[in-house]
Design an enzyme around this catalytic site. Structure first.
Site, PDB file in Angstrom:
ATOM      1  N   THR A   8     -98.152 -77.588   7.312  1.00 22.30           N
ATOM      2  CA  THR A   8     -97.201 -76.873   6.448  1.00 22.30           C
ATOM      3  C   THR A   8     -96.110 -77.874   6.079  1.00 22.30           C
ATOM      4  OG1 THR A   8     -96.146 -75.948   8.427  1.00 22.30           O
ATOM      5  CG2 THR A   8     -97.687 -74.541   7.248  1.00 22.30           C
ATOM      6  N   LYS A  32    -100.720 -78.861  14.336  1.00 24.27           N
ATOM      7  CA  LYS A  32     -99.690 -78.816  13.303  1.00 24.27           C
ATOM      8  C   LYS A  32     -98.348 -78.434  13.907  1.00 24.27           C
ATOM      9  CE  LYS A  32     -98.569 -75.718  10.634  1.00 24.27           C
ATOM     10  NZ  LYS A  32     -97.403 -75.129  11.334  1.00 24.27           N
ATOM     11  N   THR A  49     -95.521 -72.481  12.923  1.00 24.39           N
ATOM     12  CA  THR A  49     -96.371 -72.152  14.006  1.00 24.39           C
ATOM     13  C   THR A  49     -96.824 -73.444  14.604  1.00 24.39           C
ATOM     14  OG1 THR A  49     -97.062 -70.205  12.896  1.00 24.39           O
ATOM     15  CG2 THR A  49     -98.635 -71.186  14.367  1.00 24.39           C
ATOM     16  N   GLU A  83     -88.889 -81.215  12.058  1.00 25.80           N
ATOM     17  CA  GLU A  83     -88.121 -81.220  10.812  1.00 25.80           C
ATOM     18  C   GLU A  83     -86.929 -82.161  10.883  1.00 25.80           C
ATOM     19  OE1 GLU A  83     -87.064 -77.218  10.403  1.00 25.80           O
ATOM     20  OE2 GLU A  83     -89.027 -76.622   9.680  1.00 25.80           O
ATOM     21  N   ASN A  93     -83.295 -76.015   6.445  1.00 23.97           N
ATOM     22  CA  ASN A  93     -83.530 -74.631   6.836  1.00 23.97           C
ATOM     23  C   ASN A  93     -82.541 -73.638   6.230  1.00 23.97           C
ATOM     24  OD1 ASN A  93     -85.853 -74.318   8.710  1.00 23.97           O
ATOM     25  ND2 ASN A  93     -84.815 -76.056   9.661  1.00 23.97           N
TER      26      ASN A  93
END
Lengths: 431, 431
Positions: free
Chosen positions: B168, B195, B206, B292, B414
């Site tokens: 993702t 992932k 996830t 991230e 975010n």
């Protein structure tokens, strides 16, 4: 409508609170003062040593941090509270006196001793609070010689100086007081000051709040009211989920009001509890709103949980979730992040029963996306203040927590900006 | 030196792992493939539907999210795992099929059914995983018609496509495999893909990991090894403290290696456990490093705790503390924030016994600041990878957690960046 559940046990009592000036010196028989000792930096003088006293003996209660790493001042004050009723608080900003070992205990005691001598009190009648950098010894030689001076300055108008002297990264002093009619033409007063809860510059901060009242209450009643009010206020705010080594709430009651004595179990006792809650709640909200680089103030209400513990777990987990706080910052009505935080909170829930509201608008109905237009939800979360109601539809327990968004500026402040400032200080030998 | 405590139960076994290519298709008898269905956005085609199969019947075990809000795919796969051994995984990115109610269950089952039909298997032999946006129904009409196509593409070289199809916000595919000699001139292999764990775009992400092995192990041994390896790897990483609605780890074992069968309680069983751990650990570290907007990879080691629970609480609380993560971001060797997080972790500690190290350098000795020059500590935390060791000096239990810094870019990603992208998609009617 579920979002309308009333969570405040005091809201239904029509207690005629009147907001008044004066903070801790609003109640009769209290005085305050502050001086600038250069505790943080001898080159930059700002008010950093505060003294608050009752002219007459007082009944005192305190709630301290639950952190197992406790500052020296907390340890000493805890002992003094156990030994009896204090009537003076000496408090400094600029150094937290935490992680300072036996030297820290000695310094905290020295502050109490100097204060007791200046006021003609016993040492145990003085509580000591510190906030600021941790792991550094107190510059005690700059503090104790100034205590007699701050004692000499004590005055019924010294409240704002005291409120300013305990500030660290707070952008403004936090002051609130009320007068409550009680008895024929009489009243009692409750006042307080506080400083920020955000974990902050210079090293880690502390939530400090000092409350005074002239109400005539018994020790038992004061303790009961204190627990109730703290649980309804300071225990419901979160900025970054941390509890500090120094967090302290102190309440001193000197019975100097003309209002009659408050009897156990009487309607007046309930009024007193709600008055104390009102002052603490207003101060708690000021702390949240003034949190580090905060742009949103959000009330998280969990309603219809199976038990109180479930309601609290769900509300606190949502209020602390980084992703939820990020979505508030981005004005994104992201109920997915909210239901997800409820899911891992440990609260007993059924996904398919959960409804989530932004103010009065339903965003999630029975665990599924609602028909509310996203543009309408977005309007709500664009506001600087809004409420998120999470209806678990599983019982009758409710809990509210007040939280904030998480901003890039918060991270910047606590990482690079902070580190750069600290590095500069180290270069100068200031820390 | 306390910092030298060895926390890895596998590190002392000199298991001659050889890193090999091929991920989930490195073990014999496994094939993989992926296609682009436009699940997230029909206008932007990228690989988003992956299929992994064993050519022969397999023994399968899986660990699912502990979040009480569980995606439809998790519910369906949990049932299938209970019913017997699966030998195919159909997985998509772009939509998490979470908070989708009965329609979501129907869609997850439809994906299993289409896969079973394409491969000539029973429905219960197929597990389904989804990751992506939550609260939106699956665009199932774009998925099921493509299943026969991805099944036709299955190949022993399809690993990288599959690894890419489950990404993702990951910046790169996460692939790892090893070969382990066992028996005369023989070996077994373990491979996997994963992932990202960061809670991420589009809505919440996830942690998915699919592991294959050709080792000949019993169901009991596989389950035992699975629990051990997951606990040592995926359960020790944290990026933002959240657990997702979709987190899933699946391991499939088909016994196709020439290596002899692995007997319960044998040294080979231990080698198998450690091999599984090795693969999961490498994938877990890739997840953390690719979190991230992460700039630091930090190992938090708590040693000499009273109990395992104390060690875990302390390590996890430090690893999740916003302020600790901010200080890593700012390259600030701030042991004060660390000891403070230990203090509120709930672990039983004595402040005056705590030592804290950055790599081998002591920063805090017995709860007090050490004599190490701050400039030396700063050098350590300026590195992109370092270890923080917290020695509680209270017992013999240890625990390690892998964490990251918290960057302004994370918050930006975010909050505003995320919200802006979502808003744009809503305008286009894509979500």
């Amino acid at each position: 409508m579920n979002a309308a559940v009333d969570l405040d046990p005091c809201s239904k009592k029509s207690v005629p609170f009147k907001s008044i000036d004066g903070g801790v010196t609003a109640p009769r028989g209290f005085r305050a003062a502050a001086v600038a000792c250069g505790i943080k930096n001898p080159e930059v003088l700002r008010l950093d040593l505060a003294l608050i006293t009752s002219d007459t003996p007082a009944i005192t209660d305190a709630v301290f941090t639950t952190n197992k790493v406790r500052a020296a001042c907390v340890r000493v004050s805890q002992q003094h509270v156990k030994l009896g009723d204090a009537r003076a608080i000496i408090a400094n900003s600029g150094n937290a006196n935490a992680c300072t070992g036996p030297q820290g205990i000695q310094d905290a005691k020295a502050m109490c001793k100097a204060t007791a001598e200046a006021l003609g009190l016993k040492m145990r009648e003085v509580l000591v609070c510190s906030t600021g950098i941790i792991g550094m010894n107190m510059p005690i030689q700059r503090i104790t010689p100034r205590v007699s001076e701050v004692a000499a300055k004590l005055s019924p108008t010294g409240n704002e100086d005291a409120a300013r002297a305990i500030m660290t990264s707070d952008t403004k002093p936090k002051i609130y007081a009320i007068e409550v009619p009680l008895g024929k033409g009489a009243s009692f007063r409750v006042g307080g000051i506080a400083k920020g809860a955000g974990m902050i510059c210079p090293n880690m901060a502390t939530m400090l709040s000092f409350i005074t009242t002239d109400a005539k209450v018994s020790r038992d009643e004061l303790k009961r009211a204190m627990r109730f009010a703290v649980d309804q206020s300071f225990n419901r705010i979160t900025i970054d989920g941390d509890t500090s080594t120094n967090d302290t709430v102190i309440v001193m009651s000197n019975g100097q009001a003309e209002a009659p004595a408050i009897k156990k179990g009487s309607p007046e006792a309930e009024i007193f509890r709600c008055a104390l809650q009102k002052v603490m709640m207003e101060l708690a909200k000021m702390i949240v709103s003034d949190g580090e680089r905060v742009t949103k103030f959000v009330e998280i209400r969990v309603v219809h949980a199976r038990t109180q513990a479930d309601a609290r777990k769900a509300a606190e987990t949502v209020a602390k979730s980084l992703l939820v706080k990020c979505s508030f910052n981005g004005s994104d009505p992201n109920w997915g992040r909210i239901i997800h935080a409820v899911g891992y909170s440990g609260a007993r829930i059924k996904e398919e029963l959960i409804d989530i509201y932004f103010n009065g608008l339903i965003a999630c109905k029975g665990g599924l996306t609602s028909k509310t237009a996203v543009s309408d939800l977005e309007k709500v979360v664009k506001e600087p203040r809004f409420t998120v109601t999470i209806d678990l539809n599983s019982g009758s327990a409710n809990h509210t927590v007040y939280t904030t968004d998480l901003s890039e500026a918060y991270v910047d402040f606590n990482s690079s900006e902070y580190a750069a400032a600290l590095h500069a200080k180290r270069q100068k030998g200031l820390v």
